[in-house]
Scaffold this motif. Structure first.
Motif, PDB file in Angstrom:
ATOM      1  N   UNK A   1       0.836  -1.188   0.000  1.00 13.10           N
ATOM      2  CA  UNK A   1       0.000   0.000   0.000  1.00 13.10           C
ATOM      3  C   UNK A   1       0.876   1.244   0.000  1.00 13.10           C
ATOM      4  N   UNK A   2       0.645   2.120  -0.955  1.00 11.85           N
ATOM      5  CA  UNK A   2       1.423   3.356  -1.072  1.00 11.85           C
ATOM      6  C   UNK A   2       0.669   4.510  -0.431  1.00 11.85           C
ATOM      7  N   UNK A   3       1.424   5.464   0.094  1.00  9.25           N
ATOM      8  CA  UNK A   3       0.809   6.606   0.792  1.00  9.25           C
ATOM      9  C   UNK A   3       0.398   7.719  -0.165  1.00  9.25           C
ATOM     10  N   UNK A   4       0.693   7.544  -1.443  1.00 12.16           N
ATOM     11  CA  UNK A   4       0.267   8.509  -2.446  1.00 12.16           C
ATOM     12  C   UNK A   4      -0.054   7.764  -3.732  1.00 12.16           C
ATOM     13  N   UNK A   5      -0.559   8.465  -4.709  1.00  9.38           N
ATOM     14  CA  UNK A   5      -0.975   7.839  -5.948  1.00  9.38           C
ATOM     15  C   UNK A   5       0.177   7.040  -6.578  1.00  9.38           C
ATOM     16  N   UNK A   6      -0.124   5.814  -6.952  1.00  7.65           N
ATOM     17  CA  UNK A   6       0.918   4.996  -7.580  1.00  7.65           C
ATOM     18  C   UNK A   6       1.296   5.540  -8.959  1.00  7.65           C
ATOM     19  N   UNK A   7       0.490   6.412  -9.511  1.00  6.65           N
ATOM     20  CA  UNK A   7       0.851   7.030 -10.793  1.00  6.65           C
ATOM     21  C   UNK A   7       1.862   8.157 -10.623  1.00  6.65           C
ATOM     22  N   UNK A   8       2.233   8.453  -9.395  1.00 10.34           N
ATOM     23  CA  UNK A   8       3.307   9.410  -9.157  1.00 10.34           C
ATOM     24  C   UNK A   8       4.680   8.725  -9.191  1.00 10.34           C
ATOM     25  N   UNK A   9       4.667   7.418  -9.429  1.00 15.58           N
ATOM     26  CA  UNK A   9       5.902   6.660  -9.525  1.00 15.58           C
ATOM     27  C   UNK A   9       6.150   6.242 -10.972  1.00 15.58           C
ATOM     28  N   UNK A  10       7.406   6.311 -11.391  1.00 19.50           N
ATOM     29  CA  UNK A  10       7.763   5.879 -12.741  1.00 19.50           C
ATOM     30  C   UNK A  10       7.715   4.363 -12.851  1.00 19.50           C
ATOM     31  N   UNK A  11       8.028   3.708 -11.736  1.00 14.44           N
ATOM     32  CA  UNK A  11       8.094   2.265 -11.735  1.00 14.44           C
ATOM     33  C   UNK A  11       7.888   1.768 -10.313  1.00 14.44           C
TER      34      UNK A  11
ATOM     35  N   UNK B   1      -5.317   0.626  -8.964  1.00 17.87           N
ATOM     36  CA  UNK B   1      -5.048   2.061  -8.986  1.00 17.87           C
ATOM     37  C   UNK B   1      -5.889   2.826  -7.962  1.00 17.87           C
ATOM     38  N   UNK B   2      -7.144   2.464  -7.846  1.00 16.04           N
ATOM     39  CA  UNK B   2      -8.048   3.198  -6.966  1.00 16.04           C
ATOM     40  C   UNK B   2      -7.615   3.112  -5.502  1.00 16.04           C
ATOM     41  N   UNK B   3      -6.895   2.033  -5.159  1.00 13.14           N
ATOM     42  CA  UNK B   3      -6.458   1.850  -3.776  1.00 13.14           C
ATOM     43  C   UNK B   3      -4.960   2.098  -3.621  1.00 13.14           C
ATOM     44  N   UNK B   4      -4.309   2.542  -4.697  1.00 12.97           N
ATOM     45  CA  UNK B   4      -2.867   2.817  -4.650  1.00 12.97           C
ATOM     46  C   UNK B   4      -2.107   1.637  -4.056  1.00 12.97           C
ATOM     47  N   UNK B   5      -2.420   0.471  -4.556  1.00 17.94           N
ATOM     48  CA  UNK B   5      -1.844  -0.755  -4.012  1.00 17.94           C
ATOM     49  C   UNK B   5      -1.248  -1.606  -5.122  1.00 17.94           C
ATOM     50  N   UNK B   6      -0.086  -2.141  -4.831  1.00 18.81           N
ATOM     51  CA  UNK B   6       0.615  -3.062  -5.718  1.00 18.81           C
ATOM     52  C   UNK B   6       0.500  -4.463  -5.140  1.00 18.81           C
ATOM     53  N   UNK B   7       0.377  -5.454  -6.009  1.00 20.19           N
ATOM     54  CA  UNK B   7       0.241  -6.831  -5.556  1.00 20.19           C
ATOM     55  C   UNK B   7       1.313  -7.718  -6.193  1.00 20.19           C
ATOM     56  N   UNK B   8       1.577  -8.809  -5.524  1.00 21.83           N
ATOM     57  CA  UNK B   8       2.412  -9.867  -6.091  1.00 21.83           C
ATOM     58  C   UNK B   8       1.726 -11.194  -5.783  1.00 21.83           C
ATOM     59  N   UNK B   9       1.176 -11.804  -6.817  1.00 23.58           N
ATOM     60  CA  UNK B   9       0.576 -13.122  -6.668  1.00 23.58           C
ATOM     61  C   UNK B   9       1.657 -14.161  -6.936  1.00 23.58           C
TER      62      UNK B   9
ATOM     63  N   UNK C   1      10.497  -7.140  -0.546  1.00 20.40           N
ATOM     64  CA  UNK C   1      10.403  -5.695  -0.374  1.00 20.40           C
ATOM     65  C   UNK C   1       9.676  -5.064  -1.550  1.00 20.40           C
ATOM     66  N   UNK C   2       8.825  -4.134  -1.238  1.00 24.84           N
ATOM     67  CA  UNK C   2       8.180  -3.304  -2.250  1.00 24.84           C
ATOM     68  C   UNK C   2       9.095  -2.111  -2.538  1.00 24.84           C
ATOM     69  N   UNK C   3       9.178  -1.743  -3.799  1.00 26.13           N
ATOM     70  CA  UNK C   3      10.043  -0.639  -4.228  1.00 26.13           C
ATOM     71  C   UNK C   3       9.281   0.277  -5.169  1.00 26.13           C
ATOM     72  N   UNK C   4       9.569   1.553  -5.069  1.00 24.97           N
ATOM     73  CA  UNK C   4       8.962   2.520  -5.986  1.00 24.97           C
ATOM     74  C   UNK C   4       9.992   3.570  -6.356  1.00 24.97           C
ATOM     75  N   UNK C   5       9.944   4.020  -7.586  1.00 24.43           N
ATOM     76  CA  UNK C   5      10.858   5.058  -8.083  1.00 24.43           C
ATOM     77  C   UNK C   5      10.031   6.270  -8.486  1.00 24.43           C
ATOM     78  N   UNK C   6      10.356   7.418  -7.903  1.00 27.75           N
ATOM     79  CA  UNK C   6       9.617   8.636  -8.178  1.00 27.75           C
ATOM     80  C   UNK C   6       9.662   9.027  -9.646  1.00 27.75           C
TER      81      UNK C   6
END
Length: 117
Positions: free
Chosen positions: A23-33, A73-81, A94-99
């Motif tokens: 779960x991200x604290x801001x929009x996941x579309x604010x991350x490049x990856x 997208x609506x929940x700003x959440x990334x998953x790994x099945x 670990x979850x990773x995000x790049x601005x």
């Protein structure tokens, strides 16, 4: 600033499945990856899978066909099945995000995945 909070790790038998969430604290579309890394005891952290803002995915050879990255997208959440888990998948994930603009990296605190024989 951004915070990433993983959940969903645990103990599972070989051949089983788990679903990790980030779960991200801001929009996941604010991350490049965004992506998932893992680190097993005594080993370096390695990329498991990633997804770009445009939805392009990449997988490590060791997990192709077994793991799937997705996002809500609506929940700003990334998953790994993770399916067909093997003992070699045992690691801290670990979850990773790049601005998007300044390429700053963010990391979650990690969640333990243990796969027993």
């Amino acid at each position: 600033q951004a915070q990433l909070v993983e959940s969903g790790g645990g103990l599972v038998q070989s051949g089983g499945s788990l679903r990790l969430s980030c779960a991200a604290s801001r929009s996941i579309f604010s991350f490049a990856k965004m992506g998932w890394y893992r680190q097993a005891p005594g080993k370096e952290r390695e990329l498991v899978t990633s997804i770009t803002r445009d939805g392009i995915t990449n997988y490590a050879d060791s997990v192709k066909g077994r793991f799937t990255i997705s996002r809500e997208n609506a929940k700003d959440t990334l998953f790994l099945q993770m399916n067909a888990l093997k003992p070699d998948d045992t690691a801290v994930y670990y979850c990773n995000a790049v601005g998007l603009y300044f390429k700053r990296e963010y990391w979650g605190q990690g969640t333990q995945v243990t796969v027993s024989e």
